[in-house]
Design a protein around this motif. Sequence first.
Motif, mmCIF file in Angstrom:
data_model
loop_
_atom_site.group_PDB
_atom_site.id
_atom_site.type_symbol
_atom_site.label_atom_id
_atom_site.label_comp_id
_atom_site.label_asym_id
_atom_site.label_seq_id
_atom_site.Cartn_x
_atom_site.Cartn_y
_atom_site.Cartn_z
ATOM 1 N N ALA A 134 19.830 -53.085 10.752
ATOM 2 C CA ALA A 134 18.988 -52.436 11.752
ATOM 3 C C ALA A 134 17.532 -52.407 11.300
ATOM 4 O O ALA A 134 16.620 -52.532 12.126
ATOM 5 C CB ALA A 134 19.485 -51.021 12.015
ATOM 6 N N LEU A 135 17.280 -52.245 10.008
ATOM 7 C CA LEU A 135 15.913 -52.135 9.517
ATOM 8 C C LEU A 135 15.165 -53.461 9.494
ATOM 9 O O LEU A 135 13.960 -53.489 9.719
ATOM 10 C CB LEU A 135 15.908 -51.524 8.114
ATOM 11 N N LEU A 149 24.898 -52.088 7.269
ATOM 12 C CA LEU A 149 24.578 -51.889 8.688
ATOM 13 C C LEU A 149 23.177 -51.343 8.853
ATOM 14 O O LEU A 149 22.443 -51.734 9.774
ATOM 15 C CB LEU A 149 25.599 -50.942 9.330
ATOM 16 N N LEU A 150 22.794 -50.430 7.970
ATOM 17 C CA LEU A 150 21.453 -49.875 8.013
ATOM 18 C C LEU A 150 20.414 -50.972 7.768
ATOM 19 O O LEU A 150 19.393 -51.037 8.456
ATOM 20 C CB LEU A 150 21.327 -48.767 6.965
ATOM 21 N N CYS A 151 20.698 -51.834 6.810
ATOM 22 C CA CYS A 151 19.778 -52.951 6.524
ATOM 23 C C CYS A 151 19.672 -53.891 7.723
ATOM 24 O O CYS A 151 18.587 -54.387 8.030
ATOM 25 C CB CYS A 151 20.227 -53.714 5.288
ATOM 26 N N THR A 209 13.430 -54.248 12.748
ATOM 27 C CA THR A 209 12.376 -53.255 12.956
ATOM 28 C C THR A 209 11.161 -53.586 12.104
ATOM 29 O O THR A 209 10.027 -53.571 12.593
ATOM 30 C CB THR A 209 12.898 -51.843 12.619
ATOM 31 N N LEU A 264 29.901 -45.567 1.163
ATOM 32 C CA LEU A 264 28.589 -45.518 1.812
ATOM 33 C C LEU A 264 27.805 -46.790 1.514
ATOM 34 O O LEU A 264 27.258 -47.421 2.420
ATOM 35 C CB LEU A 264 27.818 -44.287 1.335
ATOM 36 N N VAL A 319 28.049 -48.546 5.030
ATOM 37 C CA VAL A 319 26.938 -48.056 5.842
ATOM 38 C C VAL A 319 25.629 -48.764 5.509
ATOM 39 O O VAL A 319 24.869 -49.127 6.407
ATOM 40 C CB VAL A 319 26.799 -46.521 5.678
ATOM 41 N N LEU A 320 25.355 -48.969 4.225
ATOM 42 C CA LEU A 320 24.088 -49.573 3.818
ATOM 43 C C LEU A 320 23.848 -50.956 4.426
ATOM 44 O O LEU A 320 22.749 -51.219 4.916
ATOM 45 C CB LEU A 320 23.998 -49.612 2.295
#
Length: 193
Positions: free
Chosen positions: A158-159, A154-156, A162, A147, A151-152
């Motif tokens: 996206a964030l 990719l999440l970063c 934003t 994770l 995943v982290l």
Amino acid sequence: MLGIRTGIVLIFLAAFAFVAAEDGESTEGAIEQLVVETLVMPETCTITAEMGDTLQIHYTGRLMDGKVIDTSLSREPLVVELGKRSVITGLEQALVGVCEGQKIKATIPAHLAYGKRGYLPTIPGDSTLEFDVEVISLSQQTPWQKLVNDVLPLLCLALVPTLLGLVGLYLYNKAHAQPHGKKKSKDKKSKKK
């Protein structure tokens, strides 16, 4: 089709070796691909190393002339987390698919090692390296590590846009908002008339 393609590659390599020999260049020790040879294979091999796994290895690295450039035999085993680029690219690629207890010999071309620059004074530029590696232990990646590693990031990704967009919107609104003091004075003037 595969046979024809293999034949073409062999003809190309033979032609390259012939041209290099004519030019007076030595092709000895000049390899273009990673070569991994298994020296010792354990009796049971149920788990093989994948990207994200952690290995403890003992290694001895040599130049093609046999000169030892580094070894871990007199130290603690080296801890390598595959995919974190803690070792040269060729060695990391050679470790994918190994088992605990396996011994390999990896012949690593210069472009997967230290490249044209080398690592002076120990490793000259464009040096092919040979590593004898023994895998002491293999720890698979936990779901939590997966994770965090997969995943982290990719999440970063996206964030970040934003958050930058929200900061930009806040600054835009702040720049175009009327100051509170001027708005009140205009309201008082209109009431007096």
